[in-house]
Design a protein around this motif. Structure first.
Motif, PDB file in Angstrom:
ATOM      1  N   GLN A 194      42.295  41.784  28.586  1.00 55.80           N
ATOM      2  CA  GLN A 194      42.194  40.864  27.329  1.00 55.80           C
ATOM      3  C   GLN A 194      40.855  40.777  26.592  1.00 55.80           C
ATOM      4  O   GLN A 194      39.898  41.209  27.009  1.00 55.80           O
ATOM      5  CB  GLN A 194      42.001  39.248  28.123  1.00 55.80           C
ATOM      6  N   ILE A 250      45.555  40.265  23.964  1.00 63.19           N
ATOM      7  CA  ILE A 250      45.830  41.326  24.855  1.00 63.19           C
ATOM      8  C   ILE A 250      46.009  42.512  24.140  1.00 63.19           C
ATOM      9  O   ILE A 250      46.607  42.611  23.454  1.00 63.19           O
ATOM     10  CB  ILE A 250      46.825  41.027  25.881  1.00 63.19           C
ATOM     11  N   LEU A 256      43.091  43.634  33.250  1.00 61.36           N
ATOM     12  CA  LEU A 256      43.650  42.264  33.612  1.00 61.36           C
ATOM     13  C   LEU A 256      44.218  42.350  34.877  1.00 61.36           C
ATOM     14  O   LEU A 256      45.228  42.961  35.314  1.00 61.36           O
ATOM     15  CB  LEU A 256      44.609  41.627  32.428  1.00 61.36           C
ATOM     16  N   VAL A 307      46.572  32.504  29.159  1.00 62.63           N
ATOM     17  CA  VAL A 307      46.657  33.988  29.631  1.00 62.63           C
ATOM     18  C   VAL A 307      48.346  34.268  29.592  1.00 62.63           C
ATOM     19  O   VAL A 307      48.692  35.267  29.254  1.00 62.63           O
ATOM     20  CB  VAL A 307      46.202  34.145  30.805  1.00 62.63           C
TER      21      VAL A 307
END
Length: 337
Positions: free
Chosen positions: A248, A254, A265, A276
């Protein structure tokens, strides 16, 4: 159906009907149906306590082929009908089967509100990026520029990302599976069945007639070159040798990186915030060189059915204690002359 220690054990055969299964040869729906029929006995739920509700489209034939209760409803309205059933019959296991056109076009409004309410049912969305039943028009998930019978010069509509939409609607369970991956699909279905609340599962499904090989980069990927398997509590890596990874950025987005780079991650399906999971939903073959498959988000939140039952119970307690005349004359009133 078999007997084990005096108890009846259902088998996949028990969930098959006497109806001839009629889809185009090579359709991904066959594999999904077989996987679902094989999986249902695991739940230990009687067939008369299981219901499949569909809208309109190729996927909507499912209720005919599942030897349970079912309803082939109207276009886009399966989540609305399933909401009524799930909230009034807590004893039932309710499943919605829909397609990208049925759920995301005319049914888009019903879908997002069912997810935000967290109604206790499972929604399986078969995504083939085309209208198959009506013979090949573009759908809400068709790629920009895709040429179909209704877009001969190429689609100019920006496509929906079903996972992003579900996460944005605050769905408590969001996952993705592939029609040809029986093992992976069964794992996702098992988790969805165990989840209390709205469970949304996008299934990549091939339409060999009108959009063949739309997902061939992951459907035929046996080496894990393109599939990014999301495993809760594990670093997100993929590739033939597991050499690639995701991490991230400081802005929350991302990026792809090497598996031995810092900041890889670690997947957390129960993360407090959906940001997320949403960032992961934006990871695609085109942008990152890989496609996430598995469970994106799995969290607990008050279930709509339970909240409704609580209000009904309170209303029942007060039954007969109110004054209708007082209620009718309460608040602002007008005198009509």
């Amino acid at each position: 159906m078999t007997e084990t220690n005096g108890h009846t054990q259902l088998t996949a055969k028990d969930f098959r009907t006497d109806q001839e299964v009629r889809w185009c040869p090579g359709c991904g729906d066959y594999a999904i149906l077989a996987a679902l029929q094989s999986f249902m006995p695991e739940l230990g739920i009687e067939r008369e306590n299981t219901v499949f509700i569909s809208g309109i489209g190729c996927a909507a034939r499912f209720p005919y082929y599942m030897n349970t209760y079912g309803m082939h409803s109207i276009h886009g309205r399966a989540p609305a009908i399933a909401t009524g059933l799930a909230t009034t019959r807590a004893d039932l296991s309710v499943w919605v089967v829909t397609g990208d056109g049925d759920a995301l076009s005319i049914g888009g409004n019903h879908l997002i509100h069912a997810l935000r309410r967290n109604v206790n049912f499972k929604i399986l969305l078969f995504n083939n990026r085309v209208y198959g039943l009506t013979k090949g028009q573009y759908s809400p998930t068709s790629e920009l520029g895709m040429r179909t019978k209704s877009t001969p010069m190429g689609s100019i509509d920006w496509p929906f990302n079903p996972i992003s939409l579900a996460v944005g609607a605050e769905a408590t369970f969001v996952a993705r599976a592939i029609d040809t991956d029986k093992k992976g699909m069964t794992e996702v279905l098992r988790a969805a069945a165990e989840h209390r609340g709205s469970a949304f599962v996008e299934i990549f499904q091939n339409c060999p007639i009108f959009n063949d090989d739309a997902f061939d980069y992951v459907r035929d990927d046996k080496e894990g070159v393109n599939r990014i398997l999301l495993r809760n509590g594990e670093p997100i890596t993929w590739g033939a040798e597991g050499e690639k990874a995701l991490r991230q950025r400081s802005d929350g987005s991302i990026e792809a990186c090497a598996a031995d780079d810092a900041g890889v991650l670690v997947h957390d399906t129960a993360h407090e915030f959906p940001s997320v999971a949403f960032a992961l939903s934006r990871v695609t073959q085109a942008t990152h060189g890989g496609t996430p498959v598995g469970i994106f988000r799995n969290v607990e939140r008050p279930v709509y059915d339970d909240l409704m039952a609580e209000q009904l119970a309170k209303a029942e307690e007060k039954k007969g204690k109110g004054d209708l005349a007082e209620l009718l004359h309460s608040g602002e009133t007008w005198v009509v002359r």
